[in-house]
Design a protein around this motif. Sequence first.
Motif, PDB file in Angstrom:
ATOM      1  N   SER A  68     -10.975 -43.587  -7.444  1.00 31.26           N
ATOM      2  CA  SER A  68     -10.747 -44.544  -6.357  1.00 31.26           C
ATOM      3  C   SER A  68     -11.965 -45.445  -6.185  1.00 31.26           C
ATOM      4  O   SER A  68     -13.068 -45.139  -6.646  1.00 31.26           O
ATOM      5  CB  SER A  68     -10.480 -43.796  -5.041  1.00 31.26           C
ATOM      6  OG  SER A  68     -11.638 -43.119  -4.611  1.00 31.26           O
ATOM      7  N   GLU A  98     -13.395 -45.874  -3.411  1.00 30.80           N
ATOM      8  CA  GLU A  98     -14.315 -45.151  -2.510  1.00 30.80           C
ATOM      9  C   GLU A  98     -15.257 -44.254  -3.310  1.00 30.80           C
ATOM     10  O   GLU A  98     -16.458 -44.200  -3.034  1.00 30.80           O
ATOM     11  CB  GLU A  98     -13.516 -44.311  -1.505  1.00 30.80           C
ATOM     12  CG  GLU A  98     -12.750 -45.110  -0.471  1.00 30.80           C
ATOM     13  CD  GLU A  98     -11.482 -45.774  -1.033  1.00 30.80           C
ATOM     14  OE1 GLU A  98     -11.022 -45.356  -2.135  1.00 30.80           O
ATOM     15  OE2 GLU A  98     -10.980 -46.702  -0.391  1.00 30.80           O
ATOM     16  N   GLU A  99     -14.718 -43.562  -4.314  1.00 32.64           N
ATOM     17  CA  GLU A  99     -15.565 -42.724  -5.159  1.00 32.64           C
ATOM     18  C   GLU A  99     -16.552 -43.575  -5.950  1.00 32.64           C
ATOM     19  O   GLU A  99     -17.709 -43.179  -6.146  1.00 32.64           O
ATOM     20  CB  GLU A  99     -14.702 -41.891  -6.112  1.00 32.64           C
ATOM     21  CG  GLU A  99     -13.913 -40.786  -5.424  1.00 32.64           C
ATOM     22  CD  GLU A  99     -13.099 -39.960  -6.405  1.00 32.64           C
ATOM     23  OE1 GLU A  99     -13.233 -40.157  -7.632  1.00 32.64           O
ATOM     24  OE2 GLU A  99     -12.327 -39.103  -5.937  1.00 32.64           O
ATOM     25  N   GLU A 153     -19.310 -44.608  -3.592  1.00 31.85           N
ATOM     26  CA  GLU A 153     -20.170 -43.458  -3.292  1.00 31.85           C
ATOM     27  C   GLU A 153     -21.142 -43.199  -4.441  1.00 31.85           C
ATOM     28  O   GLU A 153     -22.336 -42.959  -4.222  1.00 31.85           O
ATOM     29  CB  GLU A 153     -19.298 -42.225  -3.057  1.00 31.85           C
ATOM     30  CG  GLU A 153     -20.077 -40.950  -2.783  1.00 31.85           C
ATOM     31  CD  GLU A 153     -19.182 -39.711  -2.776  1.00 31.85           C
ATOM     32  OE1 GLU A 153     -19.498 -38.767  -2.030  1.00 31.85           O
ATOM     33  OE2 GLU A 153     -18.188 -39.682  -3.533  1.00 31.85           O
TER      34      GLU A 153
END
Length: 344
Positions: free
Chosen positions: A241, A243-244, A247
């Motif tokens: 994703s 988001e990953e 991060e």
Amino acid sequence: MVIQTRVELDAGSKNFASGLLSDLIAALRRCSKGDLLAVTSSDPALGPELEAWCRFTRNSLVDVAEEEGRTRWVLRHGEAPANVGDDRPVGSRLWLYANFDCNLNCDYCCVRSSPKAPRRALGLERVRRIASEAAELGVREIFVTGGEPFMLPDIGEIIAACAAAAPVTVLTNGMLFAGRHLETLRGLPRERVTFQISLDSPTPERHDEHRGSGSWDRAWKGIQLARAEGFRVRLAATVSSDEEAAEFSRFLDARSVKEEDRVVRRIALRGTATEGVALARVDLVPEVTITAEGVFWHPVGAEDNDLLVSPDIFPLAESFAAVRRAFDREHEHQHRLAQIFNCA
């Protein structure tokens, strides 16, 4: 290989005049931009209608395959991106799958490597000839991957042969840098060899979930060891994703890892992956890839028949020419949705 798609639509006896359009619209509503959708029919005359519909709706027809009297059209929800990688000429990068066996059994491996996979080694003598011919063809970079290349007893000689022709990046999980493998590492030319080591998350949990318990810690030790030995090390994360990805980028920022030393890519729906980005050949700017089985279009599908260009490796110039011809033909007919899918 049958290209995996988000939605499969059996048209039955329908065409655009008898209800297929509403079925297509309903199927697209189940897709996100970029997803693949397959339409199957026993009527080959449906092809021109689908092609015209794709042009009119700004979607993309990316693949057509026939089997047992039925035709399967694969459509992309959305049109081709503007950037198709013109700054990376076909043939400037060369990928070598040194082997397919691996000490890990990652659940999204795009070429199905594992401890049980047959080795299918390319072999030192073939690598030497490939490297020699590649130098004459203007190859700028050679990537040595697997499987896990350090499973091979002669991996040092393989890397050295490639480094004599062009700068080399070795893709590895970094877990086998000990004993004779450490001596192999120390014998390699620092100025010509880069290691790209897989690390999928800032902490072990997600990485180990996909790659096996304890693999994050061992990969991190491998990264530190290769750096301590004076090698350039690139970190590569496979994420599911945005988001990953964000991060992991923050993790790399905190450790002052340069942009050119990081590769963050999405899971490809190939090999053992059950979810990810579905990729047809026309989605990919070709990067000549060689395995023991022949020449492939791109490393992301280097054991899939839809990406096989030729079973014949030599002469290498003809393999490169075959890839260029196919790419030019698809560009000419505007049936490609080419983009760079970064494996390195």
